[in-house]
Write a protein that holds these residues in place. Structure first.
Motif, PDB file in Angstrom:
ATOM      1  N   MET A 125       0.837  -1.180   0.000  1.00  0.00           N
ATOM      2  CA  MET A 125       0.000   0.000   0.000  1.00  0.00           C
ATOM      3  C   MET A 125       0.881   1.243   0.000  1.00  0.00           C
ATOM      4  O   MET A 125       1.952   1.256   0.579  1.00  0.00           O
ATOM      5  N   THR A 126       0.398   2.276  -0.619  1.00  0.00           N
ATOM      6  CA  THR A 126       1.132   3.530  -0.724  1.00  0.00           C
ATOM      7  C   THR A 126       0.633   4.485   0.342  1.00  0.00           C
ATOM      8  O   THR A 126      -0.568   4.639   0.524  1.00  0.00           O
ATOM      9  N   ASP A 127       1.580   5.153   1.033  1.00  0.00           N
ATOM     10  CA  ASP A 127       1.123   6.096   2.041  1.00  0.00           C
ATOM     11  C   ASP A 127       0.529   7.332   1.365  1.00  0.00           C
ATOM     12  O   ASP A 127       0.813   7.636   0.207  1.00  0.00           O
ATOM     13  N   ILE A 128      -0.293   8.054   2.095  1.00  0.00           N
ATOM     14  CA  ILE A 128      -1.077   9.157   1.522  1.00  0.00           C
ATOM     15  C   ILE A 128      -0.187  10.299   1.008  1.00  0.00           C
ATOM     16  O   ILE A 128      -0.500  10.909  -0.006  1.00  0.00           O
ATOM     17  N   ASP A 129       0.929  10.597   1.679  1.00  0.00           N
ATOM     18  CA  ASP A 129       1.812  11.672   1.215  1.00  0.00           C
ATOM     19  C   ASP A 129       2.493  11.307  -0.105  1.00  0.00           C
ATOM     20  O   ASP A 129       2.608  12.142  -1.003  1.00  0.00           O
ATOM     21  N   THR A 130       2.930  10.061  -0.227  1.00  0.00           N
ATOM     22  CA  THR A 130       3.555   9.600  -1.468  1.00  0.00           C
ATOM     23  C   THR A 130       2.543   9.634  -2.603  1.00  0.00           C
ATOM     24  O   THR A 130       2.848  10.077  -3.712  1.00  0.00           O
ATOM     25  N   ARG A 131       1.323   9.187  -2.327  1.00  0.00           N
ATOM     26  CA  ARG A 131       0.259   9.181  -3.335  1.00  0.00           C
ATOM     27  C   ARG A 131      -0.053  10.597  -3.804  1.00  0.00           C
ATOM     28  O   ARG A 131      -0.140  10.863  -5.007  1.00  0.00           O
ATOM     29  N   LYS A 132      -0.200  11.522  -2.864  1.00  0.00           N
ATOM     30  CA  LYS A 132      -0.519  12.911  -3.207  1.00  0.00           C
ATOM     31  C   LYS A 132       0.622  13.546  -3.997  1.00  0.00           C
ATOM     32  O   LYS A 132       0.372  14.250  -4.981  1.00  0.00           O
ATOM     33  N   ALA A 133       1.864  13.285  -3.612  1.00  0.00           N
ATOM     34  CA  ALA A 133       3.013  13.840  -4.332  1.00  0.00           C
ATOM     35  C   ALA A 133       3.051  13.320  -5.770  1.00  0.00           C
ATOM     36  O   ALA A 133       3.338  14.078  -6.707  1.00  0.00           O
ATOM     37  N   LEU A 134       2.754  12.035  -5.967  1.00  0.00           N
ATOM     38  CA  LEU A 134       2.742  11.472  -7.320  1.00  0.00           C
ATOM     39  C   LEU A 134       1.645  12.121  -8.160  1.00  0.00           C
ATOM     40  O   LEU A 134       1.876  12.518  -9.305  1.00  0.00           O
ATOM     41  N   ILE A 135       0.448  12.223  -7.613  1.00  0.00           N
ATOM     42  CA  ILE A 135      -0.668  12.836  -8.347  1.00  0.00           C
ATOM     43  C   ILE A 135      -0.330  14.280  -8.711  1.00  0.00           C
ATOM     44  O   ILE A 135      -0.534  14.704  -9.860  1.00  0.00           O
ATOM     45  N   ASN A 136       0.202  15.036  -7.766  1.00  0.00           N
ATOM     46  CA  ASN A 136       0.577  16.423  -8.051  1.00  0.00           C
ATOM     47  C   ASN A 136       1.659  16.492  -9.122  1.00  0.00           C
ATOM     48  O   ASN A 136       1.613  17.345 -10.012  1.00  0.00           O
ATOM     49  N   GLY A 137       2.640  15.585  -9.041  1.00  0.00           N
ATOM     50  CA  GLY A 137       3.703  15.566 -10.040  1.00  0.00           C
ATOM     51  C   GLY A 137       3.175  15.251 -11.437  1.00  0.00           C
ATOM     52  O   GLY A 137       3.616  15.839 -12.425  1.00  0.00           O
ATOM     53  N   LEU A 138       2.230  14.318 -11.535  1.00  0.00           N
ATOM     54  CA  LEU A 138       1.636  13.994 -12.832  1.00  0.00           C
ATOM     55  C   LEU A 138       0.875  15.188 -13.406  1.00  0.00           C
ATOM     56  O   LEU A 138       0.979  15.496 -14.601  1.00  0.00           O
ATOM     57  N   HIS A 139       0.114  15.878 -12.552  1.00  0.00           N
ATOM     58  CA  HIS A 139      -0.590  17.084 -12.997  1.00  0.00           C
ATOM     59  C   HIS A 139       0.409  18.147 -13.459  1.00  0.00           C
ATOM     60  O   HIS A 139       0.205  18.786 -14.499  1.00  0.00           O
ATOM     61  N   ASP A 140       1.471  18.329 -12.681  1.00  0.00           N
ATOM     62  CA  ASP A 140       2.491  19.329 -13.038  1.00  0.00           C
ATOM     63  C   ASP A 140       3.161  18.983 -14.367  1.00  0.00           C
ATOM     64  O   ASP A 140       3.418  19.868 -15.187  1.00  0.00           O
ATOM     65  N   LEU A 141       3.460  17.699 -14.578  1.00  0.00           N
ATOM     66  CA  LEU A 141       4.072  17.278 -15.834  1.00  0.00           C
ATOM     67  C   LEU A 141       3.125  17.543 -17.004  1.00  0.00           C
ATOM     68  O   LEU A 141       3.544  18.079 -18.041  1.00  0.00           O
ATOM     69  N   ALA A 142       1.853  17.205 -16.851  1.00  0.00           N
ATOM     70  CA  ALA A 142       0.870  17.445 -17.915  1.00  0.00           C
ATOM     71  C   ALA A 142       0.755  18.941 -18.208  1.00  0.00           C
ATOM     72  O   ALA A 142       0.745  19.349 -19.379  1.00  0.00           O
ATOM     73  N   ASP A 143       0.698  19.762 -17.161  1.00  0.00           N
ATOM     74  CA  ASP A 143       0.640  21.218 -17.352  1.00  0.00           C
ATOM     75  C   ASP A 143       1.889  21.728 -18.058  1.00  0.00           C
ATOM     76  O   ASP A 143       1.812  22.586 -18.941  1.00  0.00           O
ATOM     77  N   PHE A 144       3.044  21.202 -17.668  1.00  0.00           N
ATOM     78  CA  PHE A 144       4.306  21.601 -18.294  1.00  0.00           C
ATOM     79  C   PHE A 144       4.298  21.283 -19.783  1.00  0.00           C
ATOM     80  O   PHE A 144       4.649  22.113 -20.621  1.00  0.00           O
ATOM     81  N   PHE A 145       3.907  20.050 -20.140  1.00  0.00           N
ATOM     82  CA  PHE A 145       3.859  19.673 -21.556  1.00  0.00           C
ATOM     83  C   PHE A 145       2.872  20.565 -22.322  1.00  0.00           C
ATOM     84  O   PHE A 145       3.123  20.946 -23.457  1.00  0.00           O
ATOM     85  N   GLU A 146       1.746  20.869 -21.689  1.00  0.00           N
ATOM     86  CA  GLU A 146       0.742  21.687 -22.365  1.00  0.00           C
ATOM     87  C   GLU A 146       1.232  23.112 -22.607  1.00  0.00           C
ATOM     88  O   GLU A 146       0.968  23.685 -23.657  1.00  0.00           O
ATOM     89  N   THR A 147       1.956  23.674 -21.671  1.00  0.00           N
ATOM     90  CA  THR A 147       2.415  25.064 -21.815  1.00  0.00           C
ATOM     91  C   THR A 147       3.773  25.188 -22.505  1.00  0.00           C
ATOM     92  O   THR A 147       4.221  26.300 -22.755  1.00  0.00           O
ATOM     93  N   ASN A 148       4.415  24.072 -22.813  1.00  0.00           N
ATOM     94  CA  ASN A 148       5.715  24.079 -23.497  1.00  0.00           C
ATOM     95  C   ASN A 148       5.660  23.132 -24.703  1.00  0.00           C
ATOM     96  O   ASN A 148       6.282  22.065 -24.702  1.00  0.00           O
ATOM     97  N   PRO A 149       4.935  23.513 -25.749  1.00  0.00           N
ATOM     98  CA  PRO A 149       4.726  22.605 -26.873  1.00  0.00           C
ATOM     99  C   PRO A 149       5.994  22.258 -27.648  1.00  0.00           C
ATOM    100  O   PRO A 149       5.999  21.285 -28.403  1.00  0.00           O
ATOM    101  N   ASP A 150       7.074  23.008 -27.468  1.00  0.00           N
ATOM    102  CA  ASP A 150       8.320  22.694 -28.165  1.00  0.00           C
ATOM    103  C   ASP A 150       9.134  21.609 -27.468  1.00  0.00           C
ATOM    104  O   ASP A 150      10.089  21.082 -28.045  1.00  0.00           O
ATOM    105  N   VAL A 151       8.778  21.276 -26.237  1.00  0.00           N
ATOM    106  CA  VAL A 151       9.475  20.215 -25.514  1.00  0.00           C
ATOM    107  C   VAL A 151       8.938  18.873 -26.018  1.00  0.00           C
ATOM    108  O   VAL A 151       7.718  18.642 -25.972  1.00  0.00           O
ATOM    109  N   PRO A 152       9.818  17.992 -26.528  1.00  0.00           N
ATOM    110  CA  PRO A 152       9.319  16.699 -27.020  1.00  0.00           C
ATOM    111  C   PRO A 152       8.809  15.821 -25.887  1.00  0.00           C
ATOM    112  O   PRO A 152       9.271  15.911 -24.758  1.00  0.00           O
ATOM    113  N   VAL A 153       7.836  14.997 -26.226  1.00  0.00           N
ATOM    114  CA  VAL A 153       7.292  14.042 -25.257  1.00  0.00           C
ATOM    115  C   VAL A 153       7.729  12.639 -25.678  1.00  0.00           C
ATOM    116  O   VAL A 153       8.089  12.413 -26.825  1.00  0.00           O
TER     117      VAL A 153
END
Length: 115
Positions: A1-29
């Motif tokens: 099982m994943t602790d709640i802080d690790t889970r929240k950090a992962l979810i936030n990181g995924l959102h941040d990565l998606a936002d980064f890709f969306e606002t930086n279209p020249d960065v390859p995925v």
């Protein structure tokens, strides 16, 4: 099982990565997508495969039969090019890896460029 802080950090990181890709279209995925992998802590095969079975039930997925000959007991779910997988590396496969790794550093290849 994943602790709640690790889970929240992962979810936030995924959102941040998606936002980064969306606002930086020249960065390859990644051309072939992204995989988030969960590995149960090493234990007896029955214990770690049981954890993967539990996760498969939560995902509504099955065990991947193509991974079994390689010593991996795996299930996954995909969201387009993004995949979540749970993988148990079976004891026999871990033992083969440990045996092969035990030779690391013992063999020095002959450097033909230095001669």
């Amino acid at each position: 099982m994943t602790d709640i802080d690790t889970r929240k950090a992962l979810i936030n990181g995924l959102h941040d990565l998606a936002d980064f890709f969306e606002t930086n279209p020249d960065v390859p995925v990644p051309q072939y997508g992204i995989t988030a992998s969960y590995f149960p802590y090493r234990g007896p095969d029955e214990e770690i495969t049981g954890e993967v079975d539990r996760i498969a039930a939560l995902l509504g997925s099955s065990i991947d039969p193509e991974s079994l000959p390689h010593g991996h007991y795996k299930t996954h779910i995909s969201f387009g090019p993004v995949t979540y997988e749970a993988v148990a590396i079976l004891a026999a496969r871990r033992a083969r890896h440990d045996a092969a790794a035990s030779y690391y550093g013992c063999v020095t290849p002959y450097d033909t460029d230095a001669a």
